[in-house]
Design an enzyme around this catalytic site. Structure first.
Site, mmCIF file in Angstrom:
data_model
loop_
_atom_site.group_PDB
_atom_site.id
_atom_site.type_symbol
_atom_site.label_atom_id
_atom_site.label_comp_id
_atom_site.label_asym_id
_atom_site.label_seq_id
_atom_site.Cartn_x
_atom_site.Cartn_y
_atom_site.Cartn_z
ATOM 1 N N CYS A 44 -12.228 72.903 9.881
ATOM 2 C CA CYS A 44 -11.036 72.097 9.629
ATOM 3 C C CYS A 44 -10.926 70.954 10.637
ATOM 4 C CB CYS A 44 -9.781 72.967 9.696
ATOM 5 S SG CYS A 44 -8.254 72.071 9.294
ATOM 6 N N CYS A 71 -3.862 76.239 5.033
ATOM 7 C CA CYS A 71 -3.810 74.862 5.529
ATOM 8 C C CYS A 71 -3.931 73.886 4.364
ATOM 9 C CB CYS A 71 -4.948 74.638 6.520
ATOM 10 S SG CYS A 71 -5.121 72.930 7.095
ATOM 11 N N CYS A 74 -7.562 71.544 4.976
ATOM 12 C CA CYS A 74 -8.912 72.061 4.702
ATOM 13 C C CYS A 74 -8.957 72.996 3.495
ATOM 14 C CB CYS A 74 -9.483 72.759 5.926
ATOM 15 S SG CYS A 74 -8.642 74.307 6.389
ATOM 16 N N CYS A 321 -3.917 94.248 -15.122
ATOM 17 C CA CYS A 321 -3.078 95.369 -14.709
ATOM 18 C C CYS A 321 -2.137 94.972 -13.561
ATOM 19 C CB CYS A 321 -3.926 96.576 -14.309
ATOM 20 S SG CYS A 321 -5.248 96.232 -13.154
#
Length: 360
Positions: A44, A71, A74, A321
């Site tokens: 990042c 975030c 990123c 489910c």
């Protein structure tokens, strides 16, 4: 050792990778910042936090369960759905030349660090890269035998130098001799990375048979039942159904797909298949209850039996489910864990709300 710490790199190495924005660790771990409540990919580009304010997780769903938000820069949930570039490049090379054995020397020549590759495969495939290669070759051999090729040909085409070595490896993997393999249906499997952690998908020629989170407690029992009760020979590999579910899951987690089109094959009792058919009818973004499903089947007193059949569903997400809740609106048991169930319901609700907003 818990799942979070079992396969993570050393702490000091993760701190270094975070500070240096080392993209080689994409998909290996996630960085969660205590002071902001946000989790990121290792690479990042946002301002880096102090190491003492960071904790590391192996899977994106663990970050979500711990209360962290993804975030916006990123987009770690998007990144969790794909293998890092260096792994994808290697997988493409394996597909192009499946007979290559890939020694550590060859891996290093391709810029791949063997220890890092071993760690990534153990986390996402449940085995080392070299073990995956061996079982993959055996899976291809099984397919060749089913197509009528001679055992001699498939043995040498799979890279084995002797028939005895091939027979031993084949029987160890599939618990049958190559000669008896013509009577077993190949069930190919592939492991997928998703925003909620790694999953395993299994498919035969008729359709997708299993899609489960790798840490689901019942997974081992389900696979053994498919092998022993339904006669499948399980092997790693790819087919059109596996490629389709991988693509559809990516679209689903991006909020762009509301219904799956991959063909399904559902071994099970008649009652279980009836319950699973009702699961498939629950609309995207909505919920139902065991009692409601039982009533639709004409068996209003069979809520408990419906719950058991629901729990035996092998196709997580595809047969939803997670959309079945308690009569009081509570999140009832879910094989993948309640945090995942809550995430899936939030994902679908948000996608529906966005669609309704854009419609105005």
């Amino acid at each position: 050792m818990n799942r979070q710490n079992a396969l993570l790199p050393p702490h000091a190495e993760m701190v270094r990778a975070m500070l240096e924005r080392d993209t080689a660790y994409e998909g290996v771990f996630f960085t969660a910042v205590k002071t902001t409540g946000i989790f990121c990919r290792p690479g990042c580009t946002a301002r880096k936090p102090r190491p003492e304010n960071v904790e590391f997780f192996a899977h994106a769903d663990e970050c979500l369960s711990a209360g962290y938000r993804a975030c916006l820069r990123c987009k770690p949930l998007d990144a969790a759905a794909i293998a890092p570039d260096w792994v994808q490049k290697l997988l493409i090379a394996v597909d192009a030349n499946p007979e290559v054995r890939w020694s550590d020397v060859q891996l290093l020549a391709e810029g791949v660090e063997p220890l890092k590759l071993r760690r990534w495969f153990k986390q996402h495939f449940g085995m080392t890269f070299h073990a995956w290669l061996r079982t993959r070759r055996l899976g291809m051999a099984l397919g060749g035998i089913k197509q009528g090729h001679s055992i001699d040909h498939v043995a040498f085409d799979s890279g084995y130098e002797s028939l005895s070595g091939f027979r031993d490896a084949f029987q160890k993997s599939f618990h049958i001799t190559p000669g008896r393999a013509t009577h077993r249906e190949p069930l190919l499997f592939s492991r997928l990375t998703t925003p909620l952690g790694p999953m395993i998908a299994m498919a035969e020629r008729r359709g997708l048979v299993l899609l489960e989170f790798l840490d689901r407690p019942a997974l081992t029992r389900e696979v053994e039942e498919l092998q022993h009760r339904y006669g499948y020979a399980v092997a790693p590999g790819h087919n059109g159904h596996l490629r389709q579910i991988e693509e559809e899951l990516t679209q689903y987690f991006a909020g762009k797909l509301t219904g799956f089109n991959v063909p399904l094959h559902l071994p099970g009792s008649e009652f279980a298949r009836q319950v699973w058919a009702e699961l498939a009818k629950i609309p995207y973004g909505q919920t139902s209850t065991y009692g409601t499903i039982a009533a639709k089947l004409g068996k209003p007193g069979a809520s408990r039996a419906v719950g058991l059949a629901n729990g035996h569903n092998r196709l997580s997400i595809v047969l939803p489910c997670h959309r079945v809740i308690g009569a009081d609106g509570s999140l009832t048991g879910y094989g993948g864990g309640q945090p995942r169930k809550a995430f899936l319901l939030r994902l679908e609700k948000a996608a529906v709300q966005l669609t309704e907003h854009l419609a105005f």
